[in-house]
Enzyme design. Structure first.
Site, short mmCIF file in Angstrom:
data_model
loop_
_atom_site.label_atom_id
_atom_site.label_comp_id
_atom_site.label_asym_id
_atom_site.label_seq_id
_atom_site.Cartn_x
_atom_site.Cartn_y
_atom_site.Cartn_z
N PRO A 74 0.84 -1.21 0.00
CA PRO A 74 0.00 0.00 0.00
C PRO A 74 0.87 1.26 0.00
O PRO A 74 2.02 1.22 0.48
CB PRO A 74 -0.78 -0.11 1.32
CG PRO A 74 0.01 -1.03 2.18
CD PRO A 74 0.77 -1.94 1.27
N ASP A 126 15.06 4.78 2.72
CA ASP A 126 14.06 4.01 1.97
C ASP A 126 14.60 3.54 0.62
O ASP A 126 14.48 2.36 0.28
CB ASP A 126 12.80 4.86 1.73
CG ASP A 126 11.95 4.99 2.98
OD1 ASP A 126 12.46 4.66 4.07
OD2 ASP A 126 10.79 5.43 2.87
N GLY A 153 4.15 3.83 5.18
CA GLY A 153 5.42 3.66 5.91
C GLY A 153 6.18 2.42 5.49
O GLY A 153 7.13 2.02 6.15
N LEU A 154 5.77 1.81 4.37
CA LEU A 154 6.42 0.57 3.93
C LEU A 154 7.34 0.80 2.73
O LEU A 154 7.81 -0.13 2.09
CB LEU A 154 5.37 -0.50 3.60
CG LEU A 154 4.45 -0.89 4.77
CD1 LEU A 154 3.41 -1.92 4.32
CD2 LEU A 154 5.26 -1.46 5.94
N GLY A 155 7.58 2.06 2.42
CA GLY A 155 8.58 2.40 1.40
C GLY A 155 8.11 2.21 -0.04
O GLY A 155 8.93 1.94 -0.92
N SER A 156 6.82 2.40 -0.29
CA SER A 156 6.32 2.15 -1.65
C SER A 156 6.90 3.15 -2.66
O SER A 156 7.20 2.79 -3.79
CB SER A 156 4.80 2.19 -1.69
OG SER A 156 4.35 3.49 -1.35
N SER A 157 7.06 4.41 -2.25
CA SER A 157 7.55 5.39 -3.22
C SER A 157 9.01 5.09 -3.58
O SER A 157 9.41 5.19 -4.74
CB SER A 157 7.39 6.82 -2.69
OG SER A 157 8.09 6.98 -1.49
N ALA A 158 9.80 4.69 -2.61
CA ALA A 158 11.20 4.34 -2.89
C ALA A 158 11.27 3.09 -3.77
O ALA A 158 12.08 3.02 -4.70
CB ALA A 158 11.96 4.11 -1.59
N ALA A 159 10.39 2.13 -3.49
CA ALA A 159 10.37 0.90 -4.30
C ALA A 159 10.02 1.25 -5.75
O ALA A 159 10.61 0.73 -6.69
CB ALA A 159 9.36 -0.10 -3.72
#
Ligand code: PMV
Length: 320
Positions: A98, A149, A102-108
């Site tokens: 999602p 991230d 806070g799970l780093g989706s934008s960096a991924a």
């Protein structure tokens, strides 16, 4: 197959969980994070149009590359950083995490696009290069992020990170069993980082003290992990959550997830990432323990999932 179809590149970036050290990492203290098996996959191909699109069915996103949206801006920055001035590219994303959680989706996303564009150009980026290019993109989302991230998104595994230093992948001697509770409330990193900054400006001595203590938890956490002492790591995470609360970045839903996780047998639990919303992570003693915590979080009304972080390699042994 037309020439356009033959010419495409694929790339992947991983999500992450910060075990200890968010926010204080912005102020030069170290942080510890692990890569998630879940992430973002990007396909980049030449577009027949002058301005292509970013499409992501999972996030219901379909936007032209020249839009003011943060994802479009991030892709533009990455392309520029890689020496590409034009926007005639189609970018397709598949996402397993999602966003704003806070799970780093934008960096991924940024790492995936950088790698995909590199592949398209016939150049496989190293983890370090992918992290560096992705940092450019991350700036569209988060202003001046610490860099944790995009680093974890590129390297995966267990990462020790300190701003301005080379990233270090550490050996993870035992598997980590994590259960994650999702508040369903957005976590806006630049907003939360700004909130801490304003509080720090008002009372530097107090906040520097809190950052020092958070930095110390990270050092102790590293030692606990090296010794395979998961119980000790759990206690450090509990303390980490308390300190993050004092920074002002927790909230009722995050506190509720943390309490429910502890009550159902977690070894420790804390918010992860920028906070204010997003997710909390619980460290569990076993797969079965993680399943119990996940169930308890769902019973309390939260979306929850569990992940086993496999043990393994320090530098270079186990990339994404
Ligand atoms: O973007 P998030 O939620 O993964 O948070 C990143 C960690 C922070 O320390 C809060 C910000 C940063 O730039 O390191």
């Amino acid at each position: 197959m037309g020439i356009l179809n033959e010419c495409k590149g694929f790339g992947r970036g991983g999500g992450k969980i910060i075990l200890l050290g968010e926010h204080s990492v912005v102020y030069g203290r170290p942080a510890l994070a692990v890569g998630l098996p879940d992430g973002v996959t990007a396909k980049v191909a030449p577009s027949a149009r002058k301005v292509g699109q970013i499409r992501c069915r999972d996030w219901r996103m379909e936007i032209p590359l020249n839009s003011g949206d943060r994802s479009a801006e991030a892709v533009r920055r990455i392309l520029r950083r890689m020496g590409e001035a034009g926007l005639a590219w189609e970018v397709d994303l598949e996402v397993q995490i999602p966003h704003s959680a806070g799970l780093g989706s934008s960096a991924a996303l940024c790492v995936a696009v950088a790698r995909a564009f590199g592949e398209l150009r016939g150049r496989r980026l190293t983890d370090g290069e992918a992290a560096e290019v992705a940092y450019e993109g991350e700036r569209s989302f988060h202003g001046t992020p610490s860099g944790i991230d995009n680093t974890v998104a590129a390297y995966g595994g267990l990462v020790w990170f300190r701003k301005g230093e080379a990233c270090r992948r550490l050996e993870l001697p035992v598997a980590l069993h994590l259960a994650v509770g999702v508040t369903g409330l957005g976590s806006d990193t630049s907003e939360q980082v700004g909130l801490v900054r304003r509080a720090w400006e008002r009372d530097r001595a107090r906040f520097e003290g809190l950052f020092d203590e958070l930095g110390e938890l990270v050092r102790l956490g590293r030692a606990a992990l090296a010794a395979g002492d998961i119980e000790a790591l759990g206690k450090l995470m509990d303390r980490g959550h308390e300190l993050l609360g004092r920074l002002g970045v927790s909230g009722p839903a995050l506190d509720e997830i943390v309490s429910a996780a502890r009550a159902s047998g977690a070894l420790g639990a804390k918010l992860t990432g920028a906070g204010g919303g997003g997710c909390a992570v619980a460290l569990c003693g076993s797969e079965e323990g993680a399943r119990r915590v996940e169930e308890a979080l769902k019973k309390a009304g939260f979306v929850a999932f569990r992940r086993r972080i496999r043990p393994g390699g320090a530098d270079g042994e186990e990339g994404l």
